[in-house]
Design an enzyme around this catalytic site. Structure first.
Site, PDB file in Angstrom:
ATOM      1  N   PHE A  11      52.157 -66.106 -23.180  1.00 33.56           N
ATOM      2  CA  PHE A  11      51.434 -67.050 -22.316  1.00 33.56           C
ATOM      3  C   PHE A  11      51.658 -68.507 -22.763  1.00 33.56           C
ATOM      4  CE2 PHE A  11      46.946 -68.941 -22.404  1.00 33.56           C
ATOM      5  CZ  PHE A  11      47.142 -69.703 -21.269  1.00 33.56           C
ATOM      6  N   ALA A  76      52.387 -63.503 -32.389  1.00 42.58           N
ATOM      7  CA  ALA A  76      51.257 -62.791 -33.019  1.00 42.58           C
ATOM      8  C   ALA A  76      50.727 -61.814 -31.987  1.00 42.58           C
ATOM      9  CB  ALA A  76      50.137 -63.759 -33.389  1.00 42.58           C
ATOM     10  N   TYR A 143      41.659 -60.444 -37.450  1.00 43.40           N
ATOM     11  CA  TYR A 143      42.452 -61.460 -36.741  1.00 43.40           C
ATOM     12  C   TYR A 143      42.188 -62.846 -37.327  1.00 43.40           C
ATOM     13  CZ  TYR A 143      43.799 -64.727 -33.026  1.00 43.40           C
ATOM     14  OH  TYR A 143      44.349 -65.784 -32.322  1.00 43.40           O
ATOM     15  N   VAL A 187      39.360 -64.473 -21.342  1.00 42.21           N
ATOM     16  CA  VAL A 187      38.304 -64.115 -20.399  1.00 42.21           C
ATOM     17  C   VAL A 187      38.531 -64.748 -19.015  1.00 42.21           C
ATOM     18  CG1 VAL A 187      36.813 -65.976 -21.292  1.00 42.21           C
ATOM     19  CG2 VAL A 187      35.796 -64.061 -20.135  1.00 42.21           C
ATOM     20  N   ILE A 188      39.064 -65.952 -18.974  1.00 42.13           N
ATOM     21  CA  ILE A 188      39.212 -66.632 -17.683  1.00 42.13           C
ATOM     22  C   ILE A 188      40.192 -65.900 -16.773  1.00 42.13           C
ATOM     23  CG2 ILE A 188      40.133 -68.714 -16.573  1.00 42.13           C
ATOM     24  CD1 ILE A 188      38.623 -70.380 -18.524  1.00 42.13           C
ATOM     25  N   ARG A 271      30.777 -57.455 -28.408  1.00 44.00           N
ATOM     26  CA  ARG A 271      31.816 -56.748 -29.173  1.00 44.00           C
ATOM     27  C   ARG A 271      31.799 -57.186 -30.637  1.00 44.00           C
ATOM     28  NH1 ARG A 271      36.869 -58.228 -25.438  1.00 44.00           N
ATOM     29  NH2 ARG A 271      36.002 -60.249 -25.947  1.00 44.00           N
TER      30      ARG A 271
HETATM   31  N1  LIG Z   1      45.338 -67.776 -26.000  1.00 42.38           N
HETATM   32  C1  LIG Z   1      44.399 -68.294 -26.775  1.00 42.38           C
HETATM   33  O1  LIG Z   1      43.316 -68.648 -26.319  1.00 42.38           O
HETATM   34  C2  LIG Z   1      44.647 -68.500 -28.249  1.00 42.38           C
HETATM   35  C3  LIG Z   1      43.611 -69.018 -29.045  1.00 42.38           C
HETATM   36  C4  LIG Z   1      43.828 -69.205 -30.405  1.00 42.38           C
HETATM   37  C5  LIG Z   1      45.061 -68.902 -30.954  1.00 42.38           C
HETATM   38  N2  LIG Z   1      46.039 -68.380 -30.157  1.00 42.38           N
HETATM   39  C6  LIG Z   1      47.327 -68.068 -30.792  1.00 42.38           C
HETATM   40  O2  LIG Z   1      48.373 -68.627 -30.012  1.00 42.38           O
HETATM   41  C7  LIG Z   1      49.533 -67.798 -30.089  1.00 42.38           C
HETATM   42  C8  LIG Z   1      50.034 -67.439 -28.708  1.00 42.38           C
HETATM   43  O3  LIG Z   1      49.021 -66.709 -28.031  1.00 42.38           O
HETATM   44  P1  LIG Z   1      49.127 -66.288 -26.498  1.00 42.38           P
HETATM   45  O4  LIG Z   1      47.766 -66.375 -25.941  1.00 42.38           O
HETATM   46  O5  LIG Z   1      50.234 -66.998 -25.839  1.00 42.38           O
HETATM   47  O6  LIG Z   1      49.461 -64.737 -26.642  1.00 42.38           O
HETATM   48  P2  LIG Z   1      50.630 -63.843 -26.030  1.00 42.38           P
HETATM   49  O7  LIG Z   1      50.315 -62.436 -26.400  1.00 42.38           O
HETATM   50  O8  LIG Z   1      50.826 -64.141 -24.590  1.00 42.38           O
HETATM   51  O9  LIG Z   1      51.890 -64.361 -26.848  1.00 42.38           O
HETATM   52  C9  LIG Z   1      52.255 -63.895 -28.107  1.00 42.38           C
HETATM   53  C10 LIG Z   1      53.739 -63.602 -28.065  1.00 42.38           C
HETATM   54  O10 LIG Z   1      54.183 -63.208 -29.368  1.00 42.38           O
HETATM   55  C11 LIG Z   1      55.069 -62.099 -29.220  1.00 42.38           C
HETATM   56  N3  LIG Z   1      55.048 -61.379 -30.496  1.00 42.38           N
HETATM   57  C12 LIG Z   1      54.015 -60.708 -31.062  1.00 42.38           C
HETATM   58  N4  LIG Z   1      54.369 -60.221 -32.263  1.00 42.38           N
HETATM   59  C13 LIG Z   1      55.661 -60.608 -32.458  1.00 42.38           C
HETATM   60  C14 LIG Z   1      56.594 -60.418 -33.508  1.00 42.38           C
HETATM   61  N5  LIG Z   1      56.275 -59.747 -34.608  1.00 42.38           N
HETATM   62  N6  LIG Z   1      57.823 -60.934 -33.354  1.00 42.38           N
HETATM   63  C15 LIG Z   1      58.186 -61.618 -32.240  1.00 42.38           C
HETATM   64  N7  LIG Z   1      57.337 -61.837 -31.220  1.00 42.38           N
HETATM   65  C16 LIG Z   1      56.097 -61.338 -31.327  1.00 42.38           C
HETATM   66  C17 LIG Z   1      54.529 -61.333 -28.037  1.00 42.38           C
HETATM   67  O11 LIG Z   1      55.477 -60.475 -27.440  1.00 42.38           O
HETATM   68  C18 LIG Z   1      54.122 -62.462 -27.113  1.00 42.38           C
HETATM   69  O12 LIG Z   1      55.186 -62.879 -26.285  1.00 42.38           O
HETATM   70  C19 LIG Z   1      49.130 -66.587 -30.935  1.00 42.38           C
HETATM   71  O13 LIG Z   1      49.538 -66.809 -32.261  1.00 42.38           O
HETATM   72  C20 LIG Z   1      47.623 -66.589 -30.860  1.00 42.38           C
HETATM   73  O14 LIG Z   1      47.031 -65.972 -31.985  1.00 42.38           O
HETATM   74  C21 LIG Z   1      45.863 -68.170 -28.831  1.00 42.38           C
END
Ligand SMILES: NC(=O)c1ccc[n+]([C@@H]2O[C@H](COP(=O)([O-])OP(=O)(O)OC[C@H]3O[C@@H](n4cnc5c(N)ncnc54)[C@H](O)[C@@H]3O)[C@@H](O)[C@H]2O)c1
Length: 313
Positions: A11, A76, A143, A187-188, A271
């Site tokens: 994302f 991640a 996490y 959630v959104i 949760r």
């Molecule tokens: N979305 C949020 O609100 C939010 C909030 C805080 C932190 N984050 C952090 O931002 C980052 C991106 O989150 P997101 O919401 O886009 O999630 P997402 O799941 O859409 O994106 C994570 C991407 O990482 C890839 N991935 C996972 N493990 C991997 C690995 N070992 N090697 C290669 N690729 C791998 C997945 O395939 C995916 O494309 C994450 O690190 C997440 O923890 C997100």
């Protein structure tokens, strides 16, 4: 300049790739497609280099960092719930992957900076608001502990090996390309997709919990600014949010208003590991990155709903 985006098919990652291409940069994406999708990259796949591999894979990572100026490390499995069910796998996707990447960057020696995704989850559930970077962390889930570990490895690698690492503590990011079908999604996107289908969204708790919802376009601008900002000489940890607090009940009411609906939620028990209240003090981001979020929650939701209607039409 040449950027490596880990997790670039996800994302935030795919929005980030698009932003970098718009700024005229070369982009390599490394993603194992565990939660990400090629569909997120399809509009610009011809303009990027894509490596389907895990950041835990030492050999693949060594190849991925070749000729790279900046690394944006977003890979991640980004879920509190998943980390409670699978703490070892969650640790690998965050700590093992991050260490593998940092070590490869140190070995090659030519990477200018790594900007990595940390999380507001590090703050835990203390009553003090807004959340400031100087507060003592209180991780309440595997996490959150792993994300905090990424930050600590960032500052350690900076001190020991001179690697420039900036950790951005994202609050609740939302926007186009967030997968509503994933049980681990934000959630959104889940609320909007359910409510567009006239279904009732599920709220864990009584809906009074608050979050700082930040639009993905603002987040990727912040990531970019963190890459190019003058280095302070330290591995900084910086909040990326809006500084505004919105309860889940207000969120539901705003979505209902924008959809001209009146759908009630199903309330169920909270949760494990979920926190009650959270919003960011963004003064450090404003000071070090000139970060200024452009969209408030209503405008962001309006934009997202328009995107979802267009893509689901
Ligand atoms: N979305 C949020 O609100 C939010 C909030 C805080 C932190 N984050 C952090 O931002 C980052 C991106 O989150 P997101 O919401 O886009 O999630 P997402 O799941 O859409 O994106 C994570 C991407 O990482 C890839 N991935 C996972 N493990 C991997 C690995 N070992 N090697 C290669 N690729 C791998 C997945 O395939 C995916 O494309 C994450 O690190 C997440 O923890 C997100």
């Amino acid at each position: 300049m040449r950027f490596l985006v880990t997790g670039g098919a996800g994302f935030i990652g795919s929005n980030c790739v698009e932003y970098l291409l718009d700024q005229g940069h070369q982009v390599r994406v490394m993603d194992n497609l565990s939660t990400g999708k090629m569909e997120n990259l399809k509009e610009f796949i011809a303009k990027i280099e894509f490596m389907q591999a895990s950041v835990e894979d030492t050999v693949a990572v060594k190849e991925a960092v070749q000729d790279i100026d900046y690394i944006i490390h977003l890979a991640a499995i980004p879920s509190v719930q998943y980390s409670v069910e699978e703490p070892l796998k969650a640790n690998e996707s965050m700590i093992t992957a991050t260490l593998t990447l940092f070590k490869a960057a140190v070995d090659i020696g030519s990477v200018k900076r790594i900007v990595q995704a940390a999380s507001a989850a590090a703050y835990g559930d203390g009553p003090e608001l807004p959340k400031r970077e100087t507060m003592l962390p209180e991780p309440l889930s595997p996490y959150a502990a792993a994300k905090l570990g990424q930050e600590y490895y960032g500052s350690t690698f900076s001190k020991v090996y001179g690697l420039e690492v900036t950790s951005l503590r994202f609050f609740n990011v939302y926007g186009p390309k967030q997968d509503p079908r994933s049980p681990y999604s934000g959630v959104i996107s889940i609320f909007i997709s359910r409510m567009l289908a006239k279904g009732k969204p599920t709220v864990f708790g009584d809906g009074s919990n608050t979050r700082d919802f930040v639009y993905v376009g603002d987040v990727v601008a912040g990531i970019y600014q963190a890459c190019l900002a003058e280095w302070t000489g330290q591995s900084e940890v910086i909040n990326i949010g809006t500084g505004q607090q919105t309860s889940l009940n207000t969120l539901l009411a705003t979505i209902n208003d924008l959809l001209e609906g009146n759908i009630a939620a199903i309330y169920t028990k909270p949760r494990t590991g979920d926190i009650l209240h959270s919003y960011a003090d963004i003064s450090k981001a404003q000071r070090l990155l000139a970060f200024q979020p452009k969209l408030g929650i209503r405008e962001g939701l309006e934009k997202l709903i328009a995107f979802v209607k267009l893509t689901e039409a």
